[in-house]
Design a protein around this motif. Structure first.
Motif, PDB file in Angstrom:
ATOM      1  N   VAL A   1      -2.564   7.343  -3.783  1.00 15.15           N
ATOM      2  CA  VAL A   1      -3.177   6.246  -4.527  1.00 15.15           C
ATOM      3  C   VAL A   1      -4.349   5.721  -3.708  1.00 15.15           C
ATOM      4  CG1 VAL A   1      -2.863   3.937  -5.504  1.00 15.15           C
ATOM      5  CG2 VAL A   1      -1.011   5.618  -5.635  1.00 15.15           C
ATOM      6  N   LEU A   2      -5.523   5.702  -4.310  1.00 13.31           N
ATOM      7  CA  LEU A   2      -6.730   5.198  -3.660  1.00 13.31           C
ATOM      8  C   LEU A   2      -6.786   3.675  -3.747  1.00 13.31           C
ATOM      9  CD1 LEU A   2      -9.284   7.768  -5.111  1.00 13.31           C
ATOM     10  CD2 LEU A   2      -8.721   7.526  -2.675  1.00 13.31           C
ATOM     11  N   GLY A   3      -7.527   3.090  -2.807  1.00  9.95           N
ATOM     12  CA  GLY A   3      -7.815   1.666  -2.860  1.00  9.95           C
ATOM     13  C   GLY A   3      -6.901   0.785  -2.042  1.00  9.95           C
ATOM     14  N   VAL A   4      -5.812   1.348  -1.513  1.00 12.51           N
ATOM     15  CA  VAL A   4      -4.842   0.576  -0.737  1.00 12.51           C
ATOM     16  C   VAL A   4      -4.386   1.394   0.462  1.00 12.51           C
ATOM     17  CG1 VAL A   4      -2.584  -0.553  -0.740  1.00 12.51           C
ATOM     18  CG2 VAL A   4      -4.014  -0.645  -2.786  1.00 12.51           C
ATOM     19  N   ALA A   5      -4.321   0.759   1.634  1.00 13.40           N
ATOM     20  CA  ALA A   5      -3.715   1.363   2.820  1.00 13.40           C
ATOM     21  C   ALA A   5      -2.454   0.574   3.159  1.00 13.40           C
ATOM     22  CB  ALA A   5      -4.685   1.344   3.994  1.00 13.40           C
ATOM     23  N   THR A   6      -1.461   1.259   3.721  1.00  9.92           N
ATOM     24  CA  THR A   6      -0.212   0.584   4.097  1.00  9.92           C
ATOM     25  C   THR A   6       0.094   0.822   5.572  1.00  9.92           C
ATOM     26  OG1 THR A   6       1.322   2.429   3.673  1.00  9.92           O
ATOM     27  CG2 THR A   6       0.654   1.076   1.773  1.00  9.92           C
ATOM     28  N   SER A   7       1.020   0.035   6.082  1.00 10.20           N
ATOM     29  CA  SER A   7       1.367   0.092   7.504  1.00 10.20           C
ATOM     30  C   SER A   7       2.036   1.404   7.881  1.00 10.20           C
ATOM     31  CB  SER A   7       2.290  -1.076   7.856  1.00 10.20           C
ATOM     32  OG  SER A   7       3.447  -1.075   7.031  1.00 10.20           O
ATOM     33  N   THR A   8       2.664   2.081   6.931  1.00 10.13           N
ATOM     34  CA  THR A   8       3.337   3.349   7.206  1.00 10.13           C
ATOM     35  C   THR A   8       2.607   4.538   6.604  1.00 10.13           C
ATOM     36  OG1 THR A   8       4.696   3.029   5.230  1.00 10.13           O
ATOM     37  CG2 THR A   8       5.621   2.270   7.317  1.00 10.13           C
ATOM     38  N   PHE A   9       1.477   4.284   5.968  1.00 11.27           N
ATOM     39  CA  PHE A   9       0.664   5.292   5.283  1.00 11.27           C
ATOM     40  C   PHE A   9       1.321   5.803   3.998  1.00 11.27           C
ATOM     41  CE2 PHE A   9      -1.264   6.811   9.591  1.00 11.27           C
ATOM     42  CZ  PHE A   9      -1.764   5.544   9.816  1.00 11.27           C
ATOM     43  N   ASP A  10       2.481   5.236   3.634  1.00 13.41           N
ATOM     44  CA  ASP A  10       3.165   5.684   2.422  1.00 13.41           C
ATOM     45  C   ASP A  10       3.633   4.486   1.604  1.00 13.41           C
ATOM     46  OD1 ASP A  10       5.613   4.765   3.491  1.00 13.41           O
ATOM     47  OD2 ASP A  10       6.012   6.690   4.441  1.00 13.41           O
ATOM     48  N   CYS A  11       4.443   4.742   0.597  1.00 11.57           N
ATOM     49  CA  CYS A  11       4.853   3.700  -0.348  1.00 11.57           C
ATOM     50  C   CYS A  11       5.866   2.732   0.213  1.00 11.57           C
ATOM     51  CB  CYS A  11       5.401   4.351  -1.620  1.00 11.57           C
ATOM     52  SG  CYS A  11       6.791   5.478  -1.320  1.00 11.57           S
ATOM     53  N   THR A  12       6.370   2.973   1.420  1.00  9.54           N
ATOM     54  CA  THR A  12       7.399   2.109   1.987  1.00  9.54           C
ATOM     55  C   THR A  12       6.837   0.985   2.836  1.00  9.54           C
ATOM     56  OG1 THR A  12       7.672   3.450   3.994  1.00  9.54           O
ATOM     57  CG2 THR A  12       8.967   4.090   2.050  1.00  9.54           C
ATOM     58  N   GLY A  13       5.532   1.037   3.140  1.00 10.82           N
ATOM     59  CA  GLY A  13       4.951   0.067   4.054  1.00 10.82           C
ATOM     60  C   GLY A  13       4.326  -1.137   3.369  1.00 10.82           C
ATOM     61  N   ASP A  14       3.911  -2.086   4.200  1.00 15.47           N
ATOM     62  CA  ASP A  14       3.200  -3.266   3.715  1.00 15.47           C
ATOM     63  C   ASP A  14       1.718  -2.951   3.554  1.00 15.47           C
ATOM     64  OD1 ASP A  14       5.557  -4.807   3.871  1.00 15.47           O
ATOM     65  OD2 ASP A  14       5.192  -5.201   6.010  1.00 15.47           O
ATOM     66  N   TYR A  15       1.082  -3.605   2.610  1.00 11.77           N
ATOM     67  CA  TYR A  15      -0.353  -3.423   2.417  1.00 11.77           C
ATOM     68  C   TYR A  15      -1.100  -3.933   3.657  1.00 11.77           C
ATOM     69  CZ  TYR A  15       0.151  -2.429  -2.611  1.00 11.77           C
ATOM     70  OH  TYR A  15       0.473  -1.864  -3.819  1.00 11.77           O
ATOM     71  N   THR A  16      -2.022  -3.128   4.147  1.00  6.23           N
ATOM     72  CA  THR A  16      -2.846  -3.523   5.290  1.00  6.23           C
ATOM     73  C   THR A  16      -4.327  -3.580   4.940  1.00  6.23           C
ATOM     74  OG1 THR A  16      -3.022  -1.213   6.026  1.00  6.23           O
ATOM     75  CG2 THR A  16      -1.217  -2.537   6.946  1.00  6.23           C
ATOM     76  N   LYS A  17      -4.698  -3.003   3.797  1.00  5.12           N
ATOM     77  CA  LYS A  17      -6.114  -2.996   3.427  1.00  5.12           C
ATOM     78  C   LYS A  17      -6.243  -2.764   1.924  1.00  5.12           C
ATOM     79  CE  LYS A  17     -10.498  -0.575   4.369  1.00  5.12           C
ATOM     80  NZ  LYS A  17     -11.132   0.520   5.133  1.00  5.12           N
ATOM     81  N   ILE A  18      -7.158  -3.486   1.311  1.00  3.10           N
ATOM     82  CA  ILE A  18      -7.545  -3.259  -0.074  1.00  3.10           C
ATOM     83  C   ILE A  18      -9.020  -2.867  -0.056  1.00  3.10           C
ATOM     84  CG2 ILE A  18      -7.728  -4.219  -2.395  1.00  3.10           C
ATOM     85  CD1 ILE A  18      -4.887  -4.106  -1.419  1.00  3.10           C
ATOM     86  N   ALA A  19      -9.360  -1.764  -0.719  1.00  2.70           N
ATOM     87  CA  ALA A  19     -10.731  -1.266  -0.654  1.00  2.70           C
ATOM     88  C   ALA A  19     -11.172  -0.757  -2.019  1.00  2.70           C
ATOM     89  CB  ALA A  19     -10.831  -0.140   0.378  1.00  2.70           C
ATOM     90  N   PRO A  20     -12.487  -0.771  -2.303  1.00  4.33           N
ATOM     91  CA  PRO A  20     -12.982  -0.216  -3.566  1.00  4.33           C
ATOM     92  C   PRO A  20     -12.759   1.295  -3.612  1.00  4.33           C
ATOM     93  CG  PRO A  20     -14.802  -0.738  -2.102  1.00  4.33           C
ATOM     94  CD  PRO A  20     -13.578  -1.301  -1.461  1.00  4.33           C
ATOM     95  N   PHE A  21     -12.590   1.840  -4.817  1.00  2.00           N
ATOM     96  CA  PHE A  21     -12.361   3.278  -4.945  1.00  2.00           C
ATOM     97  C   PHE A  21     -13.121   3.909  -6.100  1.00  2.00           C
ATOM     98  CE2 PHE A  21      -9.145   1.145  -7.513  1.00  2.00           C
ATOM     99  CZ  PHE A  21      -9.207   1.838  -8.712  1.00  2.00           C
TER     100      PHE A  21
END
Length: 235
Positions: free
Chosen positions: A78-98
């Motif tokens: 999924v583009l536009g979001v980064a998480t602390s674990t790089f997968d769906c189990t982590g917390d959001y760490t970044k929101i970016a345009p895509f």
């Protein structure tokens, strides 16, 4: 341990569903079969699904060779979001345009930067910074935090932003979540791994894999593959 259980020798593929750990599957198999000597060819995370090859008896000695076999993964990101674990189990760490990310640009980046020998750091380690090309000998531990992966081919099978799907062909282990995370950064956006499925390992795919309702001693005994001195022959 029964005499039948003691006589079990060989390898067999199973399908691991999402929602359970590889260790849970191994404990279930050991209990069903009444054996202790059992190893797998590479774990899958709890949220992942797909093929795992199990070795029984003396056949466990082939598992290291099996780990280096070719694998194919279906990787969903999924583009536009980064998480602390790089997968769906982590917390959001970044929101970016895509919306600026185009399929042809992603394909070009994948072929130029993510195919070949690459060094990856486990996404569970906070020191993870990047993936880069490496000339170290194949499929080995580079240091205590970094592993070399051999990625032979990546194909985009679906591109519907923010979602996308890739077929990733590897030789041995790969951190799919790290790949997706770095791909997002490369595209001046962000991305996380939403789902992972190991579609194939060696010659084993879904057609050969045993599901949980087939994990009894009689079914497994009749579906064992006997490794030769060269495990690639039968796997």
């Amino acid at each position: 341990m029964t005499s039948v259980a003691k006589s079990l020798y060989g390898v067999f593929p199973i399908y691991k569903p999402a929602g359970c750990t590889t260790n849970t599957i191994m404990n279930m198999l050991k209990k069903n079969l009444g054996v202790e000597k059992m190893k797998h060819s590479g774990a899958l995370n709890a949220y992942s699904e797909g093929i795992i090859i199990i070795g029984l008896g003396e056949a466990v000695k082939y598992n290291q060779a099996i780990r280096s076999h070719t694998r194919m993964y279906l990787v969903r990101g999924v583009l536009g979001v980064a998480t602390s674990t790089f997968d769906c189990t982590g917390d959001y760490t970044k929101i970016a345009p895509f919306h600026h990310v185009k399929e042809n640009n992603m394909e070009e980046a994948l072929n130029e930067l993510f195919v070949g020998k690459v060094v990856q750091t486990s996404p569970n380690l906070p020191s993870f910074r990047f993936m880069q090309r490496s000339h170290h000998p194949g499929s080995q531990l580079v240091n205590k935090k970094q592993y070399e992966s051999q990625i032979s081919q990546i194909d985009i099978v679906e591109f519907d932003p923010p979602s996308f799907q890739l077929h990733v062909h590897t030789q041995g282990r790969v951190f799919a979540s790290s790949l997706v995370h770095d791909l997002g950064a490369t595209m001046d956006s962000a991305a996380y791994l939403s789902h992972l499925c190991r579609v194939k390992q060696g010659d084993f795919g879904f057609r050969e894999a045993l599901h949980h309702y087939d994990w009894d001693i009689d079914t497994i005994r009749t579906n064992l593959y006997l490794p030769s001195n060269d495990p690639q022959v039968n796997l």
